[in-house]
Scaffold this active site. Sequence first.
Site, short mmCIF file in Angstrom:
data_model
loop_
_atom_site.label_atom_id
_atom_site.label_comp_id
_atom_site.label_asym_id
_atom_site.label_seq_id
_atom_site.Cartn_x
_atom_site.Cartn_y
_atom_site.Cartn_z
N GLU A 372 0.84 -1.20 0.00
CA GLU A 372 0.00 0.00 0.00
C GLU A 372 0.87 1.25 0.00
O GLU A 372 1.32 1.71 1.04
CB GLU A 372 -0.90 -0.01 1.24
CG GLU A 372 -1.90 1.10 1.33
CD GLU A 372 -2.77 0.97 2.56
OE1 GLU A 372 -3.20 2.00 3.09
OE2 GLU A 372 -3.02 -0.18 2.99
N ILE A 440 -5.24 3.76 -4.54
CA ILE A 440 -6.10 2.60 -4.68
C ILE A 440 -6.41 2.48 -6.16
O ILE A 440 -5.71 3.09 -6.97
CB ILE A 440 -7.41 2.76 -3.85
CG1 ILE A 440 -8.10 4.08 -4.19
CG2 ILE A 440 -7.20 2.60 -2.38
CD1 ILE A 440 -9.41 4.36 -3.46
N SER A 459 -7.84 8.78 -4.05
CA SER A 459 -6.53 8.20 -4.35
C SER A 459 -6.54 7.32 -5.59
O SER A 459 -5.53 6.71 -5.93
CB SER A 459 -6.05 7.36 -3.16
OG SER A 459 -5.92 8.14 -2.01
#
Length: 698
Positions: A372, A440, A459
């Site tokens: 991430e 994301i 995002s």
Amino acid sequence: MTFGAENLIAVKADNTKWRPEEATGMPFQWDSRDFNPTFGGLTRNVRMYVVPKTYFTLPLYTNLRTTGSYVYASAINVASGSATVTVEAQVRNEQSTARTITVSANVIKPDGTVHATITGSPVSLAAGATQIVKLSQQISGLVLWEPGRPHLYTVEMVLSEGGVVQDAFPITTGFRKTEFRGGATNGGVYINDRYVFLTGYAIRSANEWAVIGGAVPDWMTDLDGQLIRDSKANLIRWMHIAATPANIRMTDRYGIVSVQPAGDKEADKTGRQWDQRVELMRDVIIYFRNNPSILFWGAGNNWITAAHMTQMTNLRKTWDPNGGRVMGCRAISDDSAYGGRAAVDAAEWVGTMLNRHYSDYSRDRKPIIESEYTRDEAPRRVWDRYSPPDFGYQTGPDVTYHLTSEDFAGPHAAATRHEFWGQHIQGPGQRRYSGAAALIWADSNQHGRQYNWECCRLSGRVDAVRIPKESAHTYRVMQSDTPDIHVIGHWTYPANMTKTVHVMASAHVRRVRLLVNGTEVGNDTSATNDFLYSFPSVRWQSGTITAIGYDTGGREIVRTEKTTTGAAAALRLTPHTAPGGLRADGSDIAFFEVEAVDAQGRRMPTHQARVDFTLTGPGRFLGGFNPGKPGSAHKSYADTEAGVNRVFVRASRTAGTLTLRATASGLTAATAGIDSVPFTTTGGLTTAPPVRGEQWKQ
């Protein structure tokens, strides 16, 4: 169910938040507002199975205490496409007497022809017994599953008694060889004997759309798959809770490697809450162990103890010993604050977050996946500081991020990706990572940090209705294994504007020339962070801006251009439906793309204004969405953003023509229609499968 009589199927659906476990009263750790939006009603297809008294079981362990069937390949020879294919079919006999049955399996190619048949021997099954029937056979000429070539087979299991077929059950799967190595030189993830650097996105498992939430038809889920592959990604890390079957079927079909979790929040647990996680992980493995895209099971979104990791790894070894998958989690490290060396040793892969948990000890023993990175945000509607109508991102006092689309897709994207791409295993310099997932994929209403200003997290590479942001294009370039190039932004500016123009070019490019109306305005041989070429003080002129990429030998290998448009003159509507049209089933969705175009039909990139919609015909207008306007969904109007938006309609149960009309001040109105097609049910039931994007793509 009583055969020959009327039966009532009752469904109770509610959206009660945070319901604890009934037997113990213990809340589930993952059931929180932070990560799981609350959707009411049925948000996915419901299947009813009517089976004979002797039948193949379903992989629903907690509900039915059955495990379904397990299909896998071993002794794979990649060069010849040969493998031993094994079927472990769980069968149950609910009759009062023993039965002698035979299980066989047809391996069926995508065109419907049988590639091979695996035959079994007669088996005696006692009354009331549940038993695993195992059959294996070497098969040659297989096309193996891998990213970029996601070949799938249907393994149709057939249960016969006395030569008469009693039950049949199809499993869609693929066969592939995997290996997971530690080490800086020859480590990494290998698929079919080939090293593959995994690159893609971390996605909330809800993967919802604006307006329609989680009730996403399969064909629209597959649109995600197509867009993700178009961006040259081959990895998704689903976050916190297990991705839905539809989303995993999508990654199977589009050749996208998945990290599949079960359920957690962001901490290890003890007692009943840990037991709930173990039980859910078991159920997830059993349900999804035939899906070839899953290479990684996710034991947690944060570190867990060595003892807990050992439990999770043992689950994998018990329920998925031959599937070519590994167990691990994010944030474990040889640092005692993150589980310590024993936790790393117990895991089969290691995840990091924002490069916080990396260690050479882990790298030398396991593949490391950055799970991430690039958590920053930017809206699609704000190009840069020079573009009307906003001339920059005008934010409120509590907004965390202030990036424009250009900042987000250019300097920020290149810098954050370089941190992991620049350290990939078998690459130059420091060699650390076997893969990396950016946060994301799509803007999402997950647990927004700035609800007083924006309606969702921004995002994404695409927005919440799947319109690509500039970030989708720049990630496509950075992830491309062929020459690619993209000029960030547009070329329709006010007069006398001078700005830095950013160009993203793939790793194949060593020099970029920038031309305006055929005249060179820049020549750059020094990429920032491997991918970004920047050209300061470029003066805008109406016409065309062109970027040309050259290889190390000075040969042109790629080019792209953008052209100035005229003022917006009209609206244009483009409908999108499932293959075969909108189903009049009361739930199917169609969406219309609305654009503001100039007199030549080109999208005007800086148009931002209200558009009003009127729908006639048998359907319901659901509206559109503007992330900067709370409460904008489910209205009869929506704004264009950067010249485009999308609005949604839902089918009724009556077939017919739906006509949408769009109007906006100063623009010629647009009208578009779609025909919903009849959808036949018997007693409210149908055997027609969901329409999928493989058909849509064609």
